[in-house]
Design an enzyme around this catalytic site. Structure first.
Site, PDB file in Angstrom:
ATOM      1  N   ASP A 230       0.993  -1.391  -0.105  1.00  0.00           N
ATOM      2  CA  ASP A 230      -0.021  -0.075   0.038  1.00  0.00           C
ATOM      3  C   ASP A 230       0.961   1.259  -0.028  1.00  0.00           C
ATOM      4  OD1 ASP A 230      -2.106   1.763  -0.067  1.00  0.00           O
ATOM      5  OD2 ASP A 230      -3.311   1.020   1.588  1.00  0.00           O
TER       6      ASP A 230
HETATM    7  C1  BGC Z   1      -4.833   3.515   0.035  1.00  0.00           C
HETATM    8  C2  BGC Z   1      -4.905   2.425  -1.020  1.00  0.00           C
HETATM    9  C3  BGC Z   1      -4.804   3.098  -2.366  1.00  0.00           C
HETATM   10  C4  BGC Z   1      -3.477   3.889  -2.185  1.00  0.00           C
HETATM   11  C5  BGC Z   1      -3.214   4.855  -3.379  1.00  0.00           C
HETATM   12  C6  BGC Z   1      -3.621   4.266   0.211  1.00  0.00           C
HETATM   13  O1  BGC Z   1      -3.554   5.297   1.011  1.00  0.00           O
HETATM   14  O2  BGC Z   1      -4.903   2.865   1.293  1.00  0.00           O
HETATM   15  O3  BGC Z   1      -6.137   1.855  -1.059  1.00  0.00           O
HETATM   16  O4  BGC Z   1      -4.974   2.340  -3.402  1.00  0.00           O
HETATM   17  O5  BGC Z   1      -3.419   4.851  -1.155  1.00  0.00           O
HETATM   18  O6  BGC Z   1      -3.711   5.890  -3.611  1.00  0.00           O
END
Ligand code: BGC
Length: 749
Positions: A230
């Site tokens: 993530d």
């Molecule tokens: C989120 C993800 C997301 C990523 C990119 C993170 O903060 O938890 O779900 O895909 O950011 O935006």
């Protein structure tokens, strides 16, 4: 195409290290000298948030216009993997049009608590349903030559302290509740990537958790794609790489490739481990690079129409005392700011820049002449609510029927924080009471991503329509359902309790001091309400229709054998549309183990089928249950186990409207692994164990220890403790002999 084997020879260590991190927010690292391009990845689950060039996190900046489909909690209520497949194909087309190789979704975390701020991005409180829906959307997207990132692996079930919190979950609960949707989508659809979560799981960050990433995901589930972090979930670069993380996103500037290179030089990262990670990244780039060459566009109108169809199928009719569908000539009034200013998606990384947005008010006005409107309440607190209420009363009083839209303001639920309660805003409830006093014929439409308490709504609503956050075409979709052009067929993918306190996670959510204990274990959602005989406002699987259905003649047939791993049950029923309108019913099959050596949920969803039937028509429906549908994760045997005995197979229209059949399952009894520290009782309840102990004791002095009354008293003591005490003829040497003999004869799986 990329020749991955050749590239692994030609790449320098520094280039390899660079490839295991992105080059910027949304791009993998290119290696121009060897013709390795960068590919773009972007959010999100229900529409694209593509920011070609450089971008930002959490939806702060602009993104290319894209169709905003219904959010996950909405579309899950359609109980229709095929619908998700179609949405997936449309998403892939939009991705190709902006040269996007991997869509960062779907989110398939379990709804452990109704308070999780990101519940709108997740499908369900049930792993089986979430898994089937995930397969639909992943297959749909990937059939279009675009990858997915199934997220957030694992136990990311809250926003509070989400980057640090340690989710403490026992293994059985992980295996039965939090991992199965991932397992299902990996084994059935091989997503191009899986995104690891921010949080810790049992003391170790998901990004550094070798058990989660390598043992379970790679080795047991057979995941072949890239494990990506993530955004910002890598806290220690080298341990993450060693644990199995292939790609860090985005790169930790000034730290990332450098620390990996240093670790390789110091011998901390073996060359073949780095190569294995790089191979995965190169394979991903190879799959994703064809979209870079394309020159495609998408049909925004067609996708908007699909978004409308999907939103309509997602709507759950919770109550209807005959006021819906609205008569064509009804004099309706529309109340509620949300009817004019739609809330149709959630905030955070999944926020889409929609190609257009339809409001319910406009959609109703397009069909019904002279629809008066009053806002009724303000969103966010600066409005003069008393004046708005007075106007709403006046408008409501002059109409035959009032359509009133209420729901959660965007500020109440979002990525990044959890709710602290499940209430609708007080000013909206006050407006509802005032409107209902002026005109009791009120149809309430709810717009919310997470479930809300309805005790203060139901008494004032002659009909209640849960429309969720239905995407950019939700306005038209709600109008379709209100007018009866679409017969609602949504079913709740999560229970709606009477009180927050009834939810099993209540005592342990969201934890404190950076720790959250999953004390309720398996018993989330309906598993908890059912186990505690808790009444709920609306049960899991519930939803009404404008027609009526009957499910009859349930029959169950057993086939295969547990010992051979081929056991299964075919459940068949006849479904009849007994009303006067065409419609769709969701036949749901639940399994419960009547007699078990471990605590099990009363019933668990293990199969479903959505059946469309013309008025008056009937159809026989068969649903297959495989061996896993009957199994639990045995902590003792460290594997899935089906125990012999009776199982209840319950089939029906929702989790509390079921007819049951009992099947008796034959299954081998697994030897409990006995050792020196197993108790006397455990030894004596195992036939071979008992024989061996008795033989040993007979060889020595006859011991009182084996008398049944005494076993009751000292039976809970480990054999090693009894051997310490002496007084029985089983000393430590004898215990070693017995243990060895038992191990030799046992079939331990
Ligand atoms: C989120 C993800 C997301 C990523 C990119 C993170 O903060 O938890 O779900 O895909 O950011 O935006």
């Amino acid at each position: 195409m990329l020749d991955v084997d050749r590239l692994l020879i030609e790449l320098t260590v520094a280039e390899k290290a660079a490839l295991t991190s992105g080059s910027s927010f949304w791009y993998t690292a290119p290696v121009e000298r060897l013709g390795i391009p960068r590919i773009m990845v972007s959010d999100g689950p229900h529409g694209l948030r593509a920011q070609p060039g450089e971008g930002d996190h959490l939806g702060l900046g602009g993104s290319v216009p894209a169709t905003c489909f219904p959010t996950a909690s909405a579309v899950a209520s359609a109980w229709n993997p095929e619908l998700l497949r179609r949405i997936g194909r449309a998403l892939a087309q939009e991705a190709r049009a902006c040269h996007l190789s991997v869509i960062l979704g779907p989110g398939i975390n379990m709804k452990r608590s109704p308070l999780c701020g990101r519940n709108f991005e997740y499908f369900s409180e049930d792993p089986y349903l979430a898994g089937e829906l995930a397969v639909g959307i992943v297959e749909g997207i990937q059939s279009g030559g675009v990858g997915t990132s199934v997220k957030h692996y694992a136990a990311n079930n809250q926003e509070t302290d989400r980057l640090r919190v340690d989710a403490q979950v026992d293994e059985r609960t992980l295996r039965e509740i939090y991992l199965p949707a991932f397992e299902r989508v990996v084994t059935a659809a091989q997503p191009w990537t899986v995104m690891c979560a921010y949080n810790k799981v049992n003391g170790r960050s998901a990004s550094e958790n070798a058990w989660l990433l390598t043992t379970v995901l790679r080795e047991e589930f057979g995941f072949e794609g890239v494990i990506v972090s993530d955004w910002g979930a890598v806290y220690h670069r080298v341990p993450a790489l060693l644990a199995g993380l292939d790609l860090e996103m985005p790169p930790a500037l000034g730290r990332s490739p450098e620390s990996v290179v240093a670790a390789v030089e110091a011998g901390e990262v073996p060359a073949d481990v780095l190569d294995a990670r790089v191979r995965k990244v190169l394979e991903l780039v190879a799959k994703g690079m064809p979209v870079l060459e394309l020159d495609e566009s998408f049909d925004a109108e067609a996708h908007h129409a699909l978004a409308r169809e999907a939103a309509a199928e997602s709507i759950v009719l919770l109550k209807n005392d005959g006021v819906l569908p609205l008569a064509a000539d009804a004099r309706i009034a529309v109340i509620g700011e949300f009817a004019r200013t739609p809330r149709f998606q959630g905030a955070g990384s999944s926020q889409v820049n929609p190609t257009r947005v339809d409001s319910l008010l406009d959609e109703l006005r397009a069909v019904h002449a002279d629809v008066p409107f009053a806002a009724g309440y303000g969103i966010g607190g600066t409005a003069d609510d008393a004046a708005l209420r007075a106007e709403a009363e006046r408008v409501a009083g002059a109409a035959d029927t009032v359509v009133m839209v209420i729901g959660l303001p965007a500020a109440d639920e979002s990525e990044g924080f959890d709710r602290t309660h499940m209430n609708l805003p007080a000013n909206q409830l006050e407006a509802l009471r005032a409107v209902a006093a002026a005109n009791p014929d009120v149809v309430v439409v709810l717009v919310n991503g997470s479930t809300v308490l309805l005790g203060d709504v139901v008494p004032y609503a002659r009909a209640l329509v849960e429309a969720w956050l239905g995407g950019q075409a939700a306005g038209g979709a709600i109008a379709d359902v209100l007018r009866g052009t679409v017969n609602p067929s949504g079913r709740l993918a999560e229970s709606i309790p009477h009180r927050l306190e009834d939810n099993s996670s209540y005592l342990n959510f969201p934890g404190d001091s950076h720790v959250v204990r999953y004390g309720e274990g398996l018993f989330i959602g309906y598993r908890g309400y059912d186990k505690c005989h808790q009444d709920v406002a609306y049960p899991f699987g519930f939803g009404l229709s404008y027609t009526s259905f009957e499910i009859s003649d349930p029959a169950v047939t057993i086939h295969g054998s547990v010992a051979e791993g081929t056991f299964g049950v075919t459940v068949s029923v006849t479904v009849s549309n007994t009303g006067t309108v065409d419609g769709a019913e969701v036949v749901q099959v639940y399994v419960g183990d009547v007699e078990s050596s471990v605590t099990r949920p009363v019933r668990e969803l293990k199969g479903f089928a959505k059946v469309r039937l013309a008025a008056g028509a009937s159809q026989e429906v068969s649903i297959e249950l495989d061996q896993r549908a009957f199994a639990f994760w045995s902590a003792r045997h460290r594997r899935w186990v089906v125990e012999a005995g009776d199982f209840v197979i319950a089939v029906g229209r929702h989790s509390r409207d079921l007819v049951s059949r009992t099947v008796t399952v034959e299954a081998p009894t697994l030897a409990a692994p006995l050792d020196r520290d197993s108790t006397l009782q455990e030894w004596m309840s195992d036939p071979a164990g008992r024989r061996l102990v008795e033989e040993e004791v007979r060889n020595g002095q006859p011991a009182a220890v084996l008398q049944d009354e005494l076993i009751q008293v000292i039976g809970t003591m480990p054999m090693s403790t009894l051997a310490n005490f002496g007084g029985m003829s089983l000393d430590h040497d004898a215990l070693d002999r017995v243990t060895e003999a038992w191990r030799k004869q046992a079939v331990i799986p």
